[in-house]
Design a protein around this motif. Structure first.
Motif, PDB file in Angstrom:
ATOM      1  N   GLY B  68       0.853  -1.179   0.000  1.00 50.17           N
ATOM      2  CA  GLY B  68       0.000   0.000   0.000  1.00 50.17           C
ATOM      3  C   GLY B  68       0.891   1.232   0.000  1.00 50.17           C
ATOM      4  N   LEU B  69       0.570   2.197  -0.828  1.00 54.13           N
ATOM      5  CA  LEU B  69       1.385   3.408  -0.887  1.00 54.13           C
ATOM      6  C   LEU B  69       0.644   4.594  -0.299  1.00 54.13           C
ATOM      7  N   GLU B  70       1.328   5.355   0.531  1.00 53.98           N
ATOM      8  CA  GLU B  70       0.776   6.621   1.015  1.00 53.98           C
ATOM      9  C   GLU B  70       1.525   7.715   0.282  1.00 53.98           C
ATOM     10  N   ILE B  71       0.817   8.490  -0.506  1.00 57.12           N
ATOM     11  CA  ILE B  71       1.467   9.502  -1.320  1.00 57.12           C
ATOM     12  C   ILE B  71       1.122  10.882  -0.796  1.00 57.12           C
ATOM     13  N   HIS B  72       2.142  11.651  -0.482  1.00 53.97           N
ATOM     14  CA  HIS B  72       1.939  13.004   0.019  1.00 53.97           C
ATOM     15  C   HIS B  72       2.238  13.956  -1.127  1.00 53.97           C
ATOM     16  N   ALA B  73       1.231  14.670  -1.570  1.00 54.43           N
ATOM     17  CA  ALA B  73       1.426  15.600  -2.679  1.00 54.43           C
ATOM     18  C   ALA B  73       0.980  16.985  -2.248  1.00 54.43           C
ATOM     19  N   GLN B  74       1.817  17.974  -2.477  1.00 51.83           N
ATOM     20  CA  GLN B  74       1.431  19.323  -2.074  1.00 51.83           C
ATOM     21  C   GLN B  74       0.542  19.957  -3.122  1.00 51.83           C
ATOM     22  N   ILE B  75      -0.394  20.764  -2.655  1.00 58.19           N
ATOM     23  CA  ILE B  75      -1.376  21.378  -3.538  1.00 58.19           C
ATOM     24  C   ILE B  75      -0.808  22.666  -4.121  1.00 58.19           C
ATOM     25  N   SER B  76      -1.093  22.891  -5.378  1.00 57.09           N
ATOM     26  CA  SER B  76      -0.677  24.135  -6.013  1.00 57.09           C
ATOM     27  C   SER B  76      -1.679  25.217  -5.656  1.00 57.09           C
ATOM     28  N   SER B  77      -1.310  26.095  -4.721  1.00 58.38           N
ATOM     29  CA  SER B  77      -2.195  27.183  -4.323  1.00 58.38           C
ATOM     30  C   SER B  77      -1.348  28.375  -3.938  1.00 58.38           C
ATOM     31  N   ASN B  78      -1.993  29.538  -3.839  1.00 55.71           N
ATOM     32  CA  ASN B  78      -1.243  30.749  -3.483  1.00 55.71           C
ATOM     33  C   ASN B  78      -0.977  30.812  -1.991  1.00 55.71           C
ATOM     34  N   SER B  79      -1.988  30.396  -1.233  1.00 54.40           N
ATOM     35  CA  SER B  79      -1.866  30.472   0.224  1.00 54.40           C
ATOM     36  C   SER B  79      -2.063  29.086   0.823  1.00 54.40           C
ATOM     37  N   LYS B  80      -1.869  29.013   2.120  1.00 46.18           N
ATOM     38  CA  LYS B  80      -1.844  27.709   2.779  1.00 46.18           C
ATOM     39  C   LYS B  80      -3.232  27.137   3.009  1.00 46.18           C
ATOM     40  N   LEU B  81      -3.248  25.897   3.447  1.00 51.38           N
ATOM     41  CA  LEU B  81      -4.505  25.173   3.635  1.00 51.38           C
ATOM     42  C   LEU B  81      -5.387  25.838   4.684  1.00 51.38           C
ATOM     43  N   PHE B  82      -4.781  26.239   5.786  1.00 46.71           N
ATOM     44  CA  PHE B  82      -5.590  26.798   6.866  1.00 46.71           C
ATOM     45  C   PHE B  82      -5.253  28.235   7.221  1.00 46.71           C
ATOM     46  N   SER B  83      -4.343  28.850   6.467  1.00 52.04           N
ATOM     47  CA  SER B  83      -4.033  30.245   6.765  1.00 52.04           C
ATOM     48  C   SER B  83      -3.742  30.993   5.470  1.00 52.04           C
ATOM     49  N   GLY B  84      -3.706  32.308   5.579  1.00 47.99           N
ATOM     50  CA  GLY B  84      -3.502  33.138   4.397  1.00 47.99           C
ATOM     51  C   GLY B  84      -2.056  33.495   4.144  1.00 47.99           C
ATOM     52  N   SER B  85      -1.133  32.734   4.691  1.00 48.77           N
ATOM     53  CA  SER B  85       0.265  33.031   4.368  1.00 48.77           C
ATOM     54  C   SER B  85       0.631  32.359   3.056  1.00 48.77           C
ATOM     55  N   GLN B  86       1.686  32.881   2.459  1.00 45.70           N
ATOM     56  CA  GLN B  86       2.009  32.490   1.097  1.00 45.70           C
ATOM     57  C   GLN B  86       2.627  31.112   1.019  1.00 45.70           C
ATOM     58  N   VAL B  87       2.415  30.467  -0.134  1.00 40.94           N
ATOM     59  CA  VAL B  87       3.090  29.221  -0.446  1.00 40.94           C
ATOM     60  C   VAL B  87       4.182  29.560  -1.449  1.00 40.94           C
ATOM     61  N   ARG B  88       5.403  29.331  -1.075  1.00 36.96           N
ATOM     62  CA  ARG B  88       6.520  29.680  -1.977  1.00 36.96           C
ATOM     63  C   ARG B  88       7.733  28.865  -1.575  1.00 36.96           C
ATOM     64  N   PHE B  89       8.551  28.499  -2.576  1.00 43.43           N
ATOM     65  CA  PHE B  89       9.766  27.744  -2.243  1.00 43.43           C
ATOM     66  C   PHE B  89      10.904  28.692  -1.943  1.00 43.43           C
ATOM     67  N   SER B  90      11.864  28.179  -1.256  1.00 44.35           N
ATOM     68  CA  SER B  90      13.109  28.904  -1.007  1.00 44.35           C
ATOM     69  C   SER B  90      12.894  30.303  -0.470  1.00 44.35           C
ATOM     70  N   ALA B  91      11.968  30.461   0.438  1.00 40.06           N
ATOM     71  CA  ALA B  91      11.796  31.764   1.089  1.00 40.06           C
ATOM     72  C   ALA B  91      12.637  31.768   2.357  1.00 40.06           C
ATOM     73  N   PRO B  92      12.996  32.938   2.861  1.00 36.79           N
ATOM     74  CA  PRO B  92      13.768  32.988   4.104  1.00 36.79           C
ATOM     75  C   PRO B  92      13.007  32.258   5.216  1.00 36.79           C
TER      76      PRO B  92
END
Lengths: 118, 516
Positions: B68-92
């Protein structure tokens, strides 16, 4: 449930083993007799729910079940406050929170001070 | 392997459980979703122990593995699942963290609409049943990168269940045959990500970054073995495998390890293991503290998530506040399995061709553009795109977008071939010239290199005649009945025409001459 695990006779006593397990799970320190007694009373209180006949009744999942779950638009409206957040931390390295390494083992029951449980 | 268009990047996580092989499912209720390198503990669900009234003798029964495989995939969105902070890679570090993300007291989760839509789309694309009501739960464990002490997930009633995914397995000689297979999807759930831990062993400390946008697809594998007909075996979980290749290696290793252990009278422990890349083996990560108990409870701050469809949509509802499954279904692009089927039906190509076309980024679009602009038969286009064009790309490790040959250029070339202006061999030559990126069109290359097929049948007949005269021994071989001799003659004539004559026509003329 816990009652039967603690004491099949139903006198409501909780074993030292269960206390140790709970302490490990919840990182709560039941440091005294009174704390354990309080826990046992709380369990007895909750057990009174069993007096209600719930056969064929769907359990309530949430007291909010009649509410609508608010859906937020996918906009960036917060964040960018690292300085403020890091002020809450006892120790900081550059912009990282500093935490102790990994999981620290709890001392075993027999390594602790003898716990007054009667 | 054909991949549905589920590329998720961003915050909030989608889970799927994919079951490989038949048999009943693992009763997996408590996935451990850790992003750090450390142990989180095991599932709180006890597995059925293997029936071992007798120790199985080596090689006595067949073994079946269940994965059985458990696959964790991140969603492409501007902000987070439960908050309005940004989703971005390589941020400070900690720059994309709101008060809620830092778990400050008094903050509450607010669900991101886009993440729900993404989950529904994924569920629909994977043929799942979408639960019109789903619930959020808290999964408790202690770790520095989880400041709240719990993770919000969907353990009791996730957003989508019971789906399936069709994919292709390469088999046969040269891996050219594609066998379609189906895997079951147990469920898809929305859940929070934990933060990132950097372990500084030198200074005995851990550095925590709560930004949480990692952008990786992570897979954990659950593996057990049993004898067919007997209950499922005890399973182990192998965590944090980041490539398909290592996933396959880890699973193969673990299956064999379990079989060996059981055949030697040992037992399998329900534990978490990690895969050691260099040694190619799995190793136990068992937490000395014992089994983890996640103390699941309903998330008290989030009411049930209710979804609607066209029939149940409440009248006069704020469109921003309701999610219509049917509407989302309409926005789904054509799914790969449908596209592949369409290609096979429409263009008469083999199933394996359709897999290849979809597996290369941009190749399908390239193919369709060529089809649009050329008169040549689809089968010819398929052959040129998948063999010649793709061959050149692969040889030079180029993406379709980096190709020196445009669809128009290939279409023009195929037209020249189709109109019998040039021969097949000449076409290959032209293609090679096109690849040099000198900006010339196929037509220009053909005239410059004088690759046009000889139109003059008379001249060709004369050439054949002189060739036959020049090689009497070959002609004698032919007359004796040696079929390969004609190929030699054809080759000679072709050479003489500098590949400008159609070999089929040469053959026809030669055969006519020989029979007269």
């Amino acid at each position: 449930g816990f009652t039967s695990k603690a004491d099949p006779q139903g006198s409501g006593r909780i074993t030292a083993q269960v206390i140790e397990h709970l302490e490990r799970l919840a990182l709560v320190d039941f440091g005294s007799c009174e704390a354990v007694a309080r826990l046992e009373k709380a369990i007895a209180f909750a057990d009174r729910l069993r007096a209600v006949d719930t056969d064929g009744v769907e359990p309530m999942e949430s007291v909010l079940e009649d509410r609508c779950l608010y859906l937020r638009s996918d906009n960036v409206v917060e964040g960018n406050c690292a300085d403020e957040l890091l002020q809450n931390s006892h120790r900081v390295v550059e912009e990282y929170f500093v935490a102790p390494p990994g999981n620290i083992s709890l001392p075993k029951l027999d390594e602790q001070e003898p716990f007054p449980h009667s | 392997m054909a991949a549905p268009m589920l590329r998720w990047v961003g915050r909030g996580r989608l889970w799927t459980f994919a079951r490989v092989d038949g048999g009943s499912c693992h009763r997996r209720e408590a996935p451990t979703g850790s992003t750090s390198n450390w142990i989180r503990g095991q599932s709180s669900v006890a597995q059925q122990p293997l029936c071992m009234t007798q120790k199985p003798r080596k090689g006595e029964h067949k073994w079946a593995a269940v994965v059985g495989l458990e696959i964790h995939a991140q969603i492409s969105s501007n902000s987070k699942l439960f908050s309005g902070s940004q989703v971005r890679f390589s941020a400070p570090p900690n720059s994309l963290v709101s008060f809620f993300d830092a778990s400050l007291p008094g903050t509450l989760p607010v669900l991101n609409r886009r993440c729900v839509e993404a989950a529904v789309m994924t569920g629909l694309a994977l043929n799942c049943h979408i639960n019109k009501k789903s619930l959020f739960d808290r999964k408790h464990y202690f770790y520095a990168d989880l400041p709240a002490g719990y993770q919000i997930t969907q353990q009791r009633l996730p957003i989508a269940v019971n789906g399936s995914l069709t994919y292709g397995v390469c088999a046969g000689k040269k891996q050219s045959q594609v066998i379609p297979k189906t895997v079951r999807i147990k469920q898809i759930q929305l859940e929070q990500d934990s933060g990132k831990s950097l372990h500084d062993d030198l200074r005995s400390q851990t550095l925590i970054d709560l930004n949480r946008a990692e952008g990786q697809l992570r897979v954990d594998a659950n593996i057990s073995v049993h004898h067919p007909g007997e209950p499922l075996g005890v399973r182990t979980e192998v965590k944090n495998l980041n490539s398909i290749r290592f996933l396959a290696k880890a699973i193969d290793y673990e299956i064999q390890r379990q079989i060996n252990e059981l055949e030697n009278g040992g037992e399998i422990l329900n534990e978490t293991r990690s895969f050691h890349y260099q040694l190619g083996c799995t190793m136990s990560m068992r937490d000395k503290e014992g089994k983890q108990d996640y103390r699941f409870m309903p998330e008290p701050n989030l009411p049930p998530l209710v979804l609607y469809d066209a029939t149940s949509l409440p009248a006069g509802a704020d469109p921003q506040q309701v999610i219509n499954i049917d509407q989302i279904r309409e926005t789904l692009p054509e799914l790969p399995s449908v596209t592949r089927e369409r290609l096979v039906q429409q263009y008469g190509m083999l199933l394996e061709h359709s897999f290849t076309l979809l597996n290369e980024v941009g190749l399908l679009e390239f193919f369709q553009n060529v089809i649009k602009e050329t008169r040549a038969e689809p089968k010819k286009v398929t052959s040129w795109v998948l063999n010649t064009f793709l061959g050149y790309l692969k040889q030079q490790n180029l993406a379709v977008s980096e190709s020196p040959v445009t669809p128009s250029a290939l279409a023009e070339l195929l037209d020249l071939l189709d109109s019998r202006t040039i021969s097949s061999a000449a076409a290959k030559q032209v293609f090679e010239e096109l690849w040099k990126r000198e900006g010339k069109t196929p037509g220009q290359i053909v005239s410059e290199k004088q690759l046009e097929l000889m139109e003059d049948r008379g001249a060709l007949e004369q050439l054949c005649h002189s060739m036959m005269e020049a090689h009497p021994q070959v002609v004698m071989d032919l007359k004796k009945g040696n079929p390969r001799a004609i190929n030699k003659l054809i080759g000679l004539v072709r050479k003489a025409t500098q590949s400008r004559a159609d070999p089929a026509m040469i053959k026809e003329i030669l055969e006519k001459k020989l029979s007269s």
